[in-house]
Design a protein around this motif. Structure first.
Motif, mmCIF file in Angstrom:
data_model
loop_
_atom_site.group_PDB
_atom_site.id
_atom_site.type_symbol
_atom_site.label_atom_id
_atom_site.label_comp_id
_atom_site.label_asym_id
_atom_site.label_seq_id
_atom_site.Cartn_x
_atom_site.Cartn_y
_atom_site.Cartn_z
ATOM 1 N N PHE A 9 5.919 3.085 5.308
ATOM 2 C CA PHE A 9 7.445 3.679 5.107
ATOM 3 C C PHE A 9 8.460 3.135 4.302
ATOM 4 C CE2 PHE A 9 5.452 6.384 8.371
ATOM 5 C CZ PHE A 9 5.299 7.610 7.636
ATOM 6 N N ASP A 10 8.363 1.567 4.533
ATOM 7 C CA ASP A 10 9.444 0.904 3.336
ATOM 8 C C ASP A 10 8.890 0.873 2.155
ATOM 9 O OD1 ASP A 10 11.432 -1.503 3.542
ATOM 10 O OD2 ASP A 10 9.427 -2.272 2.659
ATOM 11 N N GLY A 11 7.706 0.812 2.059
ATOM 12 C CA GLY A 11 7.234 0.808 0.601
ATOM 13 C C GLY A 11 7.439 2.351 0.107
ATOM 14 N N SER A 12 7.386 3.440 0.797
ATOM 15 C CA SER A 12 7.916 4.691 0.182
ATOM 16 C C SER A 12 9.581 4.478 -0.154
ATOM 17 C CB SER A 12 7.453 5.753 1.275
ATOM 18 O OG SER A 12 8.395 5.733 2.398
ATOM 19 N N PHE A 13 10.123 3.829 0.710
ATOM 20 C CA PHE A 13 11.777 3.569 0.415
ATOM 21 C C PHE A 13 11.942 3.021 -0.949
ATOM 22 C CE2 PHE A 13 15.111 0.804 0.661
ATOM 23 C CZ PHE A 13 16.316 1.609 0.354
ATOM 24 N N ILE A 14 11.190 1.938 -1.048
ATOM 25 C CA ILE A 14 11.431 0.869 -2.277
ATOM 26 C C ILE A 14 10.637 1.923 -3.590
ATOM 27 C CG2 ILE A 14 10.594 -0.923 -3.582
ATOM 28 C CD1 ILE A 14 12.618 -1.430 -1.452
ATOM 29 N N GLY A 15 9.313 2.294 -3.356
ATOM 30 C CA GLY A 15 8.875 3.203 -4.621
ATOM 31 C C GLY A 15 9.449 4.609 -4.850
ATOM 32 N N CYS A 59 0.939 -1.229 -0.016
ATOM 33 C CA CYS A 59 0.000 0.089 0.059
ATOM 34 C C CYS A 59 1.134 1.276 -0.044
ATOM 35 C CB CYS A 59 -1.143 -0.185 1.258
ATOM 36 S SG CYS A 59 -2.216 -1.295 1.263
ATOM 37 N N GLY A 60 1.957 1.176 0.771
ATOM 38 C CA GLY A 60 2.822 2.356 0.683
ATOM 39 C C GLY A 60 3.471 2.831 -0.622
ATOM 40 N N LYS A 61 3.868 1.540 -1.345
ATOM 41 C CA LYS A 61 4.406 1.800 -2.808
ATOM 42 C C LYS A 61 3.486 2.508 -3.529
ATOM 43 C CE LYS A 61 7.170 -2.291 -2.458
ATOM 44 N NZ LYS A 61 7.453 -3.474 -2.708
ATOM 45 N N VAL A 62 2.380 1.992 -3.478
ATOM 46 C CA VAL A 62 1.107 2.530 -4.398
ATOM 47 C C VAL A 62 0.866 4.310 -3.721
ATOM 48 C CG1 VAL A 62 -1.126 2.555 -5.108
ATOM 49 C CG2 VAL A 62 0.135 0.405 -4.921
ATOM 50 N N LEU A 63 0.789 4.342 -2.713
ATOM 51 C CA LEU A 63 0.373 5.383 -2.181
ATOM 52 C C LEU A 63 1.529 6.776 -2.457
ATOM 53 C CD1 LEU A 63 -1.540 7.314 -0.148
ATOM 54 C CD2 LEU A 63 -0.083 6.566 1.803
#
Length: 158
Positions: free
Chosen positions: A80-86, A27-31
């Motif tokens: 926030f891990d998803g934000s890092f990757i994204g 969800c973080g990656k998409v967001l």
């Protein structure tokens, strides 16, 4: 997962923390990918804020006394891990310019890989050296867990 068990949770509940982390990371990656598409958003500043919040959110884990706090930690850290990757590729490409994208991407991945390769053994060696040098038995908590170690690891976040 072991930390969840050390906090008194069952193996099943502790293993569910990984699922919560994975779903929230997706969800973080998409967001954050959608947020970075907005024209007036400074992607580099967004990336910096997300990395700071990722480190800051780890403080929830060391002060959690209940399972719901560990779930909250897993979800927040996952987002926030998803934000890092994204955002890592977007920020790298924005900072490198048009012709140096492949070199910048390789350098970013190399720096990340080196820190992952060296960080954990260095932390383990440092802990072992201090324990052997001064024989600090207080490093272990009364119940044999390493809660103090976790707290000291997150101290540099501030």
């Amino acid at each position: 997962m072991r930390y969840g068990q050390e906090r008194g949770n069952t193996f099943r509940d502790s293993s569910l923390l990984i699922s919560y982390f994975s779903v929230s990371s997706c969800c973080g990656k998409v967001l954050f990918g959608r947020i970075s598409d907005i024209s007036w958003v400074n992607t580099l500043l967004l990336y910096i804020i997300c990395m700071f919040m990722s480190g800051l959110s780890s403080l929830i884990a060391i002060f959690s006394e209940s399972y719901s706090m560990l779930v909250l930690y897993s979800v927040i850290l996952g987002i926030f891990d998803g934000s890092f990757i994204g955002l890592m590729s977007i920020v790298t490409f924005e900072c490198s310019g048009g012709e140096n994208k492949s070199q910048a991407w390789g350098a970013a991945l190399m720096a990340m890989s080196l820190s992952m390769l060296v960080g954990t053994p260095f932390a383990g060696t440092w802990w072992w050296w201090w324990w052997m040098m001064f024989n600090w038995y207080w490093w272990l908590d009364d119940d044999g867990t390493y809660l103090l170690t976790y707290q000291l690891v997150y101290l540099p976040t501030f």
